[in-house]
Design an enzyme around this catalytic site. Sequence first.
Site, mmCIF file in Angstrom:
data_model
loop_
_atom_site.group_PDB
_atom_site.id
_atom_site.type_symbol
_atom_site.label_atom_id
_atom_site.label_comp_id
_atom_site.label_asym_id
_atom_site.label_seq_id
_atom_site.Cartn_x
_atom_site.Cartn_y
_atom_site.Cartn_z
ATOM 1 N N GLU A 104 9.269 13.676 -12.026
ATOM 2 C CA GLU A 104 10.701 13.631 -11.707
ATOM 3 C C GLU A 104 11.317 15.016 -11.966
ATOM 4 O O GLU A 104 12.277 15.409 -11.344
ATOM 5 C CB GLU A 104 11.335 12.580 -12.628
ATOM 6 N N ARG A 129 15.820 8.301 -7.000
ATOM 7 C CA ARG A 129 15.700 9.689 -7.484
ATOM 8 C C ARG A 129 15.528 10.677 -6.322
ATOM 9 O O ARG A 129 14.835 11.682 -6.436
ATOM 10 C CB ARG A 129 14.527 9.850 -8.458
ATOM 11 N N SER A 171 12.753 11.351 -18.617
ATOM 12 C CA SER A 171 11.473 10.808 -18.147
ATOM 13 C C SER A 171 10.726 11.864 -17.351
ATOM 14 O O SER A 171 11.326 12.567 -16.544
ATOM 15 C CB SER A 171 11.705 9.599 -17.237
HETATM 16 C C1 LIG Z 1 17.720 12.738 -23.102
HETATM 17 C C2 LIG Z 1 17.706 12.638 -21.593
HETATM 18 C C3 LIG Z 1 17.939 11.427 -20.978
HETATM 19 C C4 LIG Z 1 17.934 11.329 -19.578
HETATM 20 N N1 LIG Z 1 18.179 10.118 -19.012
HETATM 21 C C5 LIG Z 1 18.223 10.013 -17.654
HETATM 22 C C6 LIG Z 1 18.511 8.767 -17.037
HETATM 23 O O1 LIG Z 1 18.754 7.750 -17.681
HETATM 24 N N2 LIG Z 1 18.533 8.714 -15.677
HETATM 25 C C7 LIG Z 1 18.292 9.826 -14.916
HETATM 26 O O2 LIG Z 1 18.346 9.730 -13.670
HETATM 27 N N3 LIG Z 1 18.004 11.024 -15.470
HETATM 28 C C8 LIG Z 1 17.969 11.132 -16.820
HETATM 29 N N4 LIG Z 1 17.688 12.351 -17.391
HETATM 30 C C9 LIG Z 1 17.380 13.496 -16.542
HETATM 31 C C10 LIG Z 1 18.595 14.383 -16.214
HETATM 32 O O3 LIG Z 1 19.570 14.255 -17.220
HETATM 33 C C11 LIG Z 1 19.239 14.059 -14.864
HETATM 34 O O4 LIG Z 1 18.341 14.245 -13.798
HETATM 35 C C12 LIG Z 1 20.490 14.929 -14.626
HETATM 36 O O5 LIG Z 1 21.214 14.365 -13.558
HETATM 37 C C13 LIG Z 1 20.177 16.398 -14.303
HETATM 38 O O6 LIG Z 1 21.412 17.118 -14.357
HETATM 39 P P1 LIG Z 1 21.466 18.658 -14.779
HETATM 40 O O7 LIG Z 1 22.851 19.129 -14.561
HETATM 41 O O8 LIG Z 1 20.935 18.854 -16.134
HETATM 42 O O9 LIG Z 1 20.494 19.282 -13.690
HETATM 43 P P2 LIG Z 1 19.438 20.492 -13.908
HETATM 44 O O10 LIG Z 1 18.351 20.016 -14.804
HETATM 45 O O11 LIG Z 1 20.145 21.721 -14.285
HETATM 46 O O12 LIG Z 1 18.866 20.622 -12.441
HETATM 47 C C14 LIG Z 1 18.080 19.599 -11.877
HETATM 48 C C15 LIG Z 1 17.952 19.876 -10.379
HETATM 49 O O13 LIG Z 1 19.227 19.742 -9.779
HETATM 50 C C16 LIG Z 1 19.567 20.925 -9.063
HETATM 51 N N5 LIG Z 1 21.017 21.116 -9.178
HETATM 52 C C17 LIG Z 1 21.758 21.184 -10.294
HETATM 53 N N6 LIG Z 1 23.066 21.371 -9.977
HETATM 54 C C18 LIG Z 1 23.129 21.411 -8.630
HETATM 55 C C19 LIG Z 1 24.184 21.596 -7.683
HETATM 56 N N7 LIG Z 1 25.456 21.757 -8.063
HETATM 57 N N8 LIG Z 1 23.877 21.589 -6.363
HETATM 58 C C20 LIG Z 1 22.594 21.421 -5.948
HETATM 59 N N9 LIG Z 1 21.568 21.253 -6.787
HETATM 60 C C21 LIG Z 1 21.816 21.251 -8.106
HETATM 61 C C22 LIG Z 1 18.767 22.044 -9.734
HETATM 62 O O14 LIG Z 1 18.536 23.124 -8.841
HETATM 63 C C23 LIG Z 1 17.477 21.302 -10.084
HETATM 64 O O15 LIG Z 1 16.627 21.260 -8.957
HETATM 65 C C24 LIG Z 1 17.681 12.469 -18.788
HETATM 66 C C25 LIG Z 1 17.456 13.711 -19.413
HETATM 67 C C26 LIG Z 1 17.473 13.795 -20.812
HETATM 68 C C27 LIG Z 1 17.247 15.128 -21.467
#
Ligand SMILES: Cc1cc2nc3c(=O)[nH]c(=O)nc-3n(C[C@H](O)[C@H](O)[C@H](O)COP(=O)(O)OP(=O)(O)OC[C@H]3O[C@@H](n4cnc5c(N)ncnc54)[C@H](O)[C@@H]3O)c2cc1C
Length: 289
Positions: free
Chosen positions: A282, A162, A210
């Site tokens: 996280e 992570r 999580s």
């Molecule tokens: C139901 C559910 C299940 C999940 N299961 C998992 C799992 O199995 N494994 C896991 O690892 N995570 C899981 N997650 C967490 C999450 O989905 C991941 O961390 C996902 O990769 C975040 O992507 P996002 O586009 O929503 O990022 P955001 O939530 O929009 O942003 C997260 C971070 O990334 C940064 N960011 C976003 N885009 C960029 C970019 N283009 N450049 C630089 N920084 C950027 C943002 O500034 C922020 O700091 C889960 C979440 C939910 C709601």
Amino acid sequence: MNAPQRIPWANLSTLRAGVGIVQLLQLQQDEEIFEAIQQSRREGRRLLPVGKGTNLIGSDQELPVTMLSLSAMRAMDVFDGGKVRVQTGIPLGIFVQNLATQGFGGISALAGIPGSLGGALAMNAGANGCSISEFVTEMHGIHLRSGEEWQWRKGDGGWAYRHSPLPPHVMVTTAVLELQLVDSQEETEKISAEWMRRRRVTPRGLSCGSVFRNPPNAPAGRLLEEAGCKGLTEGVFSVSQQHANWIVNASGNVGKAEDCRRLVQRMQTMVMERHGIRLEAEWRFADLL
Ligand SMILES: Cc1cc2nc3c(=O)[nH]c(=O)nc-3n(C[C@H](O)[C@H](O)[C@H](O)COP(=O)(O)OP(=O)(O)OC[C@H]3O[C@@H](n4cnc5c(N)ncnc54)[C@H](O)[C@@H]3O)c2cc1C
């Protein structure tokens, strides 16, 4: 360039956390990032990347921040029989499914992680013992303060559980991933099976996934459950009865980021008192970015 919109922070968090207002700018092409940087300097605002908000807790304040979204930028191009250059606004699940239909894969384990590819790269998202970092060979982005271009190539390292080599304030706009040649139908079936598995195991209610990283020797969920965290509540947020490392918003109503932070702190305190282990969140909190 589109004009920024003023929207509630809660709209940028899948947990619906944050009662303040924020500016959101939807970008259509890389060049607009440079325009946004000029504008933010004139207005004294900070720029921050946002993906789909599946790991983001908003703020209760109106911060001098403009969130940049690449959700319209999702072009992908397969070359050299298994490499794909892709814009990071694409949702991860759609990316994995598109690849499968073209006969490329090996990444189905990640198909059910919500959010954008950019968010997955920033978080080094992973599931089923596999992480996005295993497939990445190049990343390209822009430093949102200096306007300088940033690049990462396989061999530069910096990935961990992570944890991503992306420096703070860099927005990754394009990546190259290396996939395997696969049978399209078999890969699509694996993806569907992963989606079904997730549907079975994911706690009900809005969430941001999580809450805490797993510490080295024990899953965070077990430590939280043993500490008695299930059912703890602050405002609209509560610790899921199904999974103690999962905070849900069962009502779907907008909640205060402060309530969410307080709940996270109570969980940390209870695990510290019971096990002497400090859990690390996280999630990303807008107030701390
Ligand atoms: C139901 C559910 C299940 C999940 N299961 C998992 C799992 O199995 N494994 C896991 O690892 N995570 C899981 N997650 C967490 C999450 O989905 C991941 O961390 C996902 O990769 C975040 O992507 P996002 O586009 O929503 O990022 P955001 O939530 O929009 O942003 C997260 C971070 O990334 C940064 N960011 C976003 N885009 C960029 C970019 N283009 N450049 C630089 N920084 C950027 C943002 O500034 C922020 O700091 C889960 C979440 C939910 C709601």
